[in-house]
Write a protein that holds these residues in place. Structure first.
Motif, mmCIF file in Angstrom:
data_model
loop_
_atom_site.group_PDB
_atom_site.id
_atom_site.type_symbol
_atom_site.label_atom_id
_atom_site.label_comp_id
_atom_site.label_asym_id
_atom_site.label_seq_id
_atom_site.Cartn_x
_atom_site.Cartn_y
_atom_site.Cartn_z
ATOM 1 N N ARG A 54 1.910 -10.194 6.017
ATOM 2 C CA ARG A 54 3.218 -10.394 5.398
ATOM 3 C C ARG A 54 3.019 -10.460 3.889
ATOM 4 O O ARG A 54 2.185 -11.208 3.407
ATOM 5 C CB ARG A 54 3.878 -11.665 5.887
ATOM 6 C CG ARG A 54 5.245 -11.815 5.258
ATOM 7 C CD ARG A 54 5.945 -13.049 5.670
ATOM 8 N NE ARG A 54 7.082 -13.162 4.766
ATOM 9 C CZ ARG A 54 8.322 -13.263 5.150
ATOM 10 N NH1 ARG A 54 8.597 -13.325 6.414
ATOM 11 N NH2 ARG A 54 9.295 -13.329 4.281
ATOM 12 N N SER A 64 5.248 -10.503 0.113
ATOM 13 C CA SER A 64 6.564 -10.615 -0.500
ATOM 14 C C SER A 64 6.475 -10.178 -1.955
ATOM 15 O O SER A 64 5.424 -10.254 -2.579
ATOM 16 C CB SER A 64 7.099 -12.039 -0.397
ATOM 17 O OG SER A 64 6.204 -12.932 -1.000
ATOM 18 N N ARG A 92 6.103 -6.631 6.207
ATOM 19 C CA ARG A 92 5.420 -7.362 7.265
ATOM 20 C C ARG A 92 5.136 -6.405 8.418
ATOM 21 O O ARG A 92 5.800 -5.396 8.573
ATOM 22 C CB ARG A 92 6.217 -8.582 7.704
ATOM 23 C CG ARG A 92 7.525 -8.275 8.324
ATOM 24 C CD ARG A 92 8.243 -9.565 8.728
ATOM 25 N NE ARG A 92 9.663 -9.313 8.607
ATOM 26 C CZ ARG A 92 10.480 -10.020 7.862
ATOM 27 N NH1 ARG A 92 10.044 -11.054 7.214
ATOM 28 N NH2 ARG A 92 11.736 -9.714 7.790
ATOM 29 N N ASP A 142 10.091 -6.994 0.674
ATOM 30 C CA ASP A 142 9.141 -7.709 1.532
ATOM 31 C C ASP A 142 8.553 -6.747 2.552
ATOM 32 O O ASP A 142 9.241 -5.836 3.013
ATOM 33 C CB ASP A 142 9.828 -8.863 2.264
ATOM 34 C CG ASP A 142 10.218 -9.990 1.324
ATOM 35 O OD1 ASP A 142 9.581 -10.103 0.261
ATOM 36 O OD2 ASP A 142 11.127 -10.749 1.654
#
Length: 97
Positions: A78, A80, A94, A92
């Motif tokens: 993940r 950001s 992920r 973002d």
């Protein structure tokens, strides 16, 4: 032991000098040594007013390819605030690697 032509530090970590620690696979080089030298010469010509280009141009004949160790991982990732240099968008990320 191989050393960096620019800073003089070792290029191979000690833990990778024994047979039992050798990597599972090697990714082949994308360009040849001659192509790397040609690209380096072109960069030095395009940046001839920069001090680092002057320093680098004297060492082009020392260019060698080295395999630098890294580890492959699997799992969740993940991130950001990921962006690109040439774009203003941020997003973002992920997923699974």
């Amino acid at each position: 032991m191989a050393t960096c032509a620019f800073c003089g530090k070792a290029l191979v970590r000690k833990e990778y000098t024994s047979d039992k620690e050798l990597p599972e696979l090697l990714i082949p080089f994308r360009i040849t040594e001659d192509e790397a030298k040609k690209i380096a010469k072109e960069w030095c010509e395009a940046n001839k007013n920069k001090e680092e280009a002057k320093h680098f141009s004297e060492r082009i004949s020392n260019i060698k390819g080295f395999y630098l160790p890294y580890e492959l991982i699997r799992g969740c990732v993940r991130c950001s605030n990921v962006g690109r240099k040439d774009a203003y968008a941020r997003f973002d990320c992920r997923g699974d690697v």
